[in-house]
Write a protein that holds these residues in place. Structure first.
Motif, PDB file in Angstrom:
ATOM      1  N   GLY A   1       0.819  -1.215   0.000  1.00 47.17           N
ATOM      2  CA  GLY A   1       0.000   0.000   0.000  1.00 47.17           C
ATOM      3  C   GLY A   1       0.845   1.254   0.000  1.00 47.17           C
ATOM      4  O   GLY A   1       0.540   2.224  -0.706  1.00 47.17           O
ATOM      5  N   LEU A   2       1.926   1.253   0.767  1.00 45.07           N
ATOM      6  CA  LEU A   2       2.828   2.413   0.808  1.00 45.07           C
ATOM      7  C   LEU A   2       3.507   2.619  -0.541  1.00 45.07           C
ATOM      8  O   LEU A   2       3.679   3.757  -0.983  1.00 45.07           O
ATOM      9  CB  LEU A   2       3.884   2.238   1.895  1.00 45.07           C
ATOM     10  N   ARG A   3       3.884   1.528  -1.197  1.00 46.56           N
ATOM     11  CA  ARG A   3       4.523   1.637  -2.507  1.00 46.56           C
ATOM     12  C   ARG A   3       3.570   2.296  -3.498  1.00 46.56           C
ATOM     13  O   ARG A   3       3.961   3.206  -4.241  1.00 46.56           O
ATOM     14  CB  ARG A   3       4.940   0.254  -3.005  1.00 46.56           C
ATOM     15  N   ILE A   4       2.318   1.879  -3.492  1.00 51.80           N
ATOM     16  CA  ILE A   4       1.324   2.467  -4.388  1.00 51.80           C
ATOM     17  C   ILE A   4       1.133   3.943  -4.061  1.00 51.80           C
ATOM     18  O   ILE A   4       1.073   4.800  -4.953  1.00 51.80           O
ATOM     19  CB  ILE A   4      -0.008   1.695  -4.296  1.00 51.80           C
ATOM     20  N   PHE A   5       1.063   4.268  -2.768  1.00 55.19           N
ATOM     21  CA  PHE A   5       0.890   5.658  -2.337  1.00 55.19           C
ATOM     22  C   PHE A   5       2.061   6.525  -2.804  1.00 55.19           C
ATOM     23  O   PHE A   5       1.871   7.645  -3.291  1.00 55.19           O
ATOM     24  CB  PHE A   5       0.737   5.710  -0.819  1.00 55.19           C
TER      25      PHE A   5
ATOM     26  N   GLU B   1       4.048   5.958  -5.347  1.00 56.81           N
ATOM     27  CA  GLU B   1       3.969   6.118  -6.798  1.00 56.81           C
ATOM     28  C   GLU B   1       2.950   7.193  -7.168  1.00 56.81           C
ATOM     29  O   GLU B   1       3.180   7.991  -8.082  1.00 56.81           O
ATOM     30  CB  GLU B   1       3.615   4.784  -7.457  1.00 56.81           C
ATOM     31  N   GLN B   2       1.831   7.220  -6.462  1.00 54.64           N
ATOM     32  CA  GLN B   2       0.823   8.251  -6.714  1.00 54.64           C
ATOM     33  C   GLN B   2       1.381   9.643  -6.396  1.00 54.64           C
ATOM     34  O   GLN B   2       1.156  10.599  -7.135  1.00 54.64           O
ATOM     35  CB  GLN B   2      -0.442   7.987  -5.895  1.00 54.64           C
ATOM     36  N   LEU B   3       2.099   9.741  -5.268  1.00 51.99           N
ATOM     37  CA  LEU B   3       2.707  11.027  -4.914  1.00 51.99           C
ATOM     38  C   LEU B   3       3.720  11.472  -5.960  1.00 51.99           C
ATOM     39  O   LEU B   3       3.805  12.664  -6.287  1.00 51.99           O
ATOM     40  CB  LEU B   3       3.378  10.936  -3.539  1.00 51.99           C
ATOM     41  N   LYS B   4       4.503  10.521  -6.480  1.00 50.96           N
ATOM     42  CA  LYS B   4       5.484  10.853  -7.508  1.00 50.96           C
ATOM     43  C   LYS B   4       4.795  11.411  -8.742  1.00 50.96           C
ATOM     44  O   LYS B   4       5.242  12.419  -9.304  1.00 50.96           O
ATOM     45  CB  LYS B   4       6.280   9.602  -7.914  1.00 50.96           C
ATOM     46  N   SER B   5       3.715  10.757  -9.156  1.00 51.30           N
ATOM     47  CA  SER B   5       3.031  11.232 -10.355  1.00 51.30           C
ATOM     48  C   SER B   5       2.414  12.607 -10.115  1.00 51.30           C
ATOM     49  O   SER B   5       2.429  13.465 -10.998  1.00 51.30           O
ATOM     50  CB  SER B   5       1.961  10.234 -10.809  1.00 51.30           C
ATOM     51  N   LYS B   6       1.896  12.838  -8.907  1.00 53.13           N
ATOM     52  CA  LYS B   6       1.330  14.149  -8.594  1.00 53.13           C
ATOM     53  C   LYS B   6       2.415  15.210  -8.496  1.00 53.13           C
ATOM     54  O   LYS B   6       2.237  16.332  -8.968  1.00 53.13           O
ATOM     55  CB  LYS B   6       0.528  14.096  -7.290  1.00 53.13           C
ATOM     56  N   SER B   7       3.533  14.856  -7.881  1.00 56.02           N
ATOM     57  CA  SER B   7       4.599  15.848  -7.724  1.00 56.02           C
ATOM     58  C   SER B   7       5.214  16.193  -9.066  1.00 56.02           C
ATOM     59  O   SER B   7       5.701  17.315  -9.251  1.00 56.02           O
ATOM     60  CB  SER B   7       5.672  15.346  -6.761  1.00 56.02           C
ATOM     61  N   GLY B   8       5.181  15.266 -10.016  1.00 55.62           N
ATOM     62  CA  GLY B   8       5.685  15.559 -11.356  1.00 55.62           C
ATOM     63  C   GLY B   8       4.904  16.673 -12.009  1.00 55.62           C
ATOM     64  O   GLY B   8       5.465  17.501 -12.735  1.00 55.62           O
ATOM     65  N   SER B   9       3.616  16.745 -11.730  1.00 57.96           N
ATOM     66  CA  SER B   9       2.798  17.806 -12.321  1.00 57.96           C
ATOM     67  C   SER B   9       3.073  19.159 -11.658  1.00 57.96           C
ATOM     68  O   SER B   9       2.733  20.200 -12.218  1.00 57.96           O
ATOM     69  CB  SER B   9       1.313  17.455 -12.211  1.00 57.96           C
ATOM     70  N   PHE B  10       3.697  19.139 -10.492  1.00 53.63           N
ATOM     71  CA  PHE B  10       4.017  20.395  -9.806  1.00 53.63           C
ATOM     72  C   PHE B  10       5.372  20.965 -10.231  1.00 53.63           C
ATOM     73  O   PHE B  10       5.693  22.101  -9.888  1.00 53.63           O
ATOM     74  CB  PHE B  10       4.015  20.198  -8.288  1.00 53.63           C
ATOM     75  N   ASP B  11       6.152  20.200 -10.977  1.00 53.71           N
ATOM     76  CA  ASP B  11       7.494  20.671 -11.376  1.00 53.71           C
ATOM     77  C   ASP B  11       7.417  21.988 -12.139  1.00 53.71           C
ATOM     78  O   ASP B  11       8.219  22.890 -11.913  1.00 53.71           O
ATOM     79  CB  ASP B  11       8.210  19.610 -12.219  1.00 53.71           C
ATOM     80  N   GLU B  12       6.446  22.083 -13.031  1.00 51.32           N
ATOM     81  CA  GLU B  12       6.294  23.317 -13.809  1.00 51.32           C
ATOM     82  C   GLU B  12       6.022  24.498 -12.884  1.00 51.32           C
ATOM     83  O   GLU B  12       6.598  25.575 -13.037  1.00 51.32           O
ATOM     84  CB  GLU B  12       5.139  23.163 -14.801  1.00 51.32           C
ATOM     85  N   TYR B  13       5.159  24.285 -11.890  1.00 54.44           N
ATOM     86  CA  TYR B  13       4.828  25.357 -10.944  1.00 54.44           C
ATOM     87  C   TYR B  13       6.028  25.718 -10.078  1.00 54.44           C
ATOM     88  O   TYR B  13       6.250  26.896  -9.767  1.00 54.44           O
ATOM     89  CB  TYR B  13       3.637  24.962 -10.079  1.00 54.44           C
ATOM     90  N   VAL B  14       6.788  24.728  -9.695  1.00 51.00           N
ATOM     91  CA  VAL B  14       7.987  24.983  -8.887  1.00 51.00           C
ATOM     92  C   VAL B  14       8.970  25.829  -9.683  1.00 51.00           C
ATOM     93  O   VAL B  14       9.562  26.779  -9.152  1.00 51.00           O
ATOM     94  CB  VAL B  14       8.630  23.649  -8.428  1.00 51.00           C
ATOM     95  N   GLN B  15       9.127  25.531 -10.961  1.00 54.60           N
ATOM     96  CA  GLN B  15      10.020  26.330 -11.810  1.00 54.60           C
ATOM     97  C   GLN B  15       9.499  27.762 -11.933  1.00 54.60           C
ATOM     98  O   GLN B  15      10.282  28.721 -11.872  1.00 54.60           O
ATOM     99  CB  GLN B  15      10.152  25.691 -13.191  1.00 54.60           C
ATOM    100  N   GLN B  16       8.195  27.897 -12.086  1.00 52.59           N
ATOM    101  CA  GLN B  16       7.613  29.246 -12.173  1.00 52.59           C
ATOM    102  C   GLN B  16       7.831  30.007 -10.868  1.00 52.59           C
ATOM    103  O   GLN B  16       8.150  31.208 -10.886  1.00 52.59           O
ATOM    104  CB  GLN B  16       6.122  29.152 -12.497  1.00 52.59           C
ATOM    105  N   ILE B  17       7.670  29.333  -9.737  1.00 50.84           N
ATOM    106  CA  ILE B  17       7.888  29.978  -8.439  1.00 50.84           C
ATOM    107  C   ILE B  17       9.343  30.399  -8.297  1.00 50.84           C
ATOM    108  O   ILE B  17       9.636  31.510  -7.818  1.00 50.84           O
ATOM    109  CB  ILE B  17       7.455  29.044  -7.294  1.00 50.84           C
ATOM    110  N   ASP B  18      10.267  29.541  -8.733  1.00 53.59           N
ATOM    111  CA  ASP B  18      11.688  29.897  -8.683  1.00 53.59           C
ATOM    112  C   ASP B  18      11.974  31.127  -9.547  1.00 53.59           C
ATOM    113  O   ASP B  18      12.723  32.028  -9.144  1.00 53.59           O
ATOM    114  CB  ASP B  18      12.559  28.713  -9.146  1.00 53.59           C
ATOM    115  N   THR B  19      11.363  31.177 -10.726  1.00 55.53           N
ATOM    116  CA  THR B  19      11.547  32.330 -11.613  1.00 55.53           C
ATOM    117  C   THR B  19      10.998  33.597 -10.964  1.00 55.53           C
ATOM    118  O   THR B  19      11.644  34.653 -10.978  1.00 55.53           O
ATOM    119  CB  THR B  19      10.844  32.076 -12.968  1.00 55.53           C
ATOM    120  N   ILE B  20       9.806  33.495 -10.388  1.00 58.82           N
ATOM    121  CA  ILE B  20       9.197  34.645  -9.709  1.00 58.82           C
ATOM    122  C   ILE B  20      10.067  35.097  -8.546  1.00 58.82           C
ATOM    123  O   ILE B  20      10.281  36.295  -8.337  1.00 58.82           O
ATOM    124  CB  ILE B  20       7.765  34.305  -9.242  1.00 58.82           C
ATOM    125  N   GLU B  21      10.591  34.132  -7.783  1.00 56.84           N
ATOM    126  CA  GLU B  21      11.453  34.479  -6.649  1.00 56.84           C
ATOM    127  C   GLU B  21      12.696  35.224  -7.129  1.00 56.84           C
ATOM    128  O   GLU B  21      13.104  36.225  -6.523  1.00 56.84           O
ATOM    129  CB  GLU B  21      11.849  33.207  -5.899  1.00 56.84           C
TER     130      GLU B  21
END
Length: 114
Positions: free
Chosen positions: A55-59, A61-81
């Motif tokens: 169950g933890l492994r599946i969780f 993997e889900q977090l990894k896929s979700k965090s991958g979608s945040f990479d673009e936002y993290v880059q934008q935040i870094d640029t704004i900073e």
């Protein structure tokens, strides 16, 4: 009579040795039964851990896929900073320039500083 006594004593000896061996074998059998029950219990416990780990492994993997979608936002935040840091530097320079102009205007009009 002496022969009967010897035969009886030997019979008692063999009977007692047989009982002793049977008792030791029964004790060994009891210990093995206990070990078997303990192994069964441990196997059940580890099976539960396996389910939790799966169950933890599946969780994760889900977090990894979700965090991958945040990479673009993290880059934008870094640029704004970075832009904010540069903007703060510009504001600091403008503040110094305005202070210098203010002192020159006060000096030119001979206005006492406020």
């Amino acid at each position: 009579m002496e022969q009967d006594h010897l035969a009886e004593s030997l019979n008692d000896l063999f009977t007692n040795v047989s009982r002793m061996i049977r008792g030791e074998l029964q004790e060994t059998n009891n210990v093995l039964g206990l070990v078997e029950k303990m192994n069964t219990r441990v196997a059940e416990e580890y099976k539960g851990f396996g389910d939790v780990a799966s169950g933890l492994r599946i969780f994760v993997e889900q977090l990894k896929s979700k965090s991958g979608s945040f990479d673009e936002y993290v880059q934008q935040i870094d640029t704004i900073e970075q832009q904010v840091t540069e903007f703060e530097a510009v504001i600091s320079m403008l503040d110094k320039y305005v202070s210098l102009l203010e002192s020159k205007v006060q000096s030119a009009y001979q206005i006492p500083p406020s």
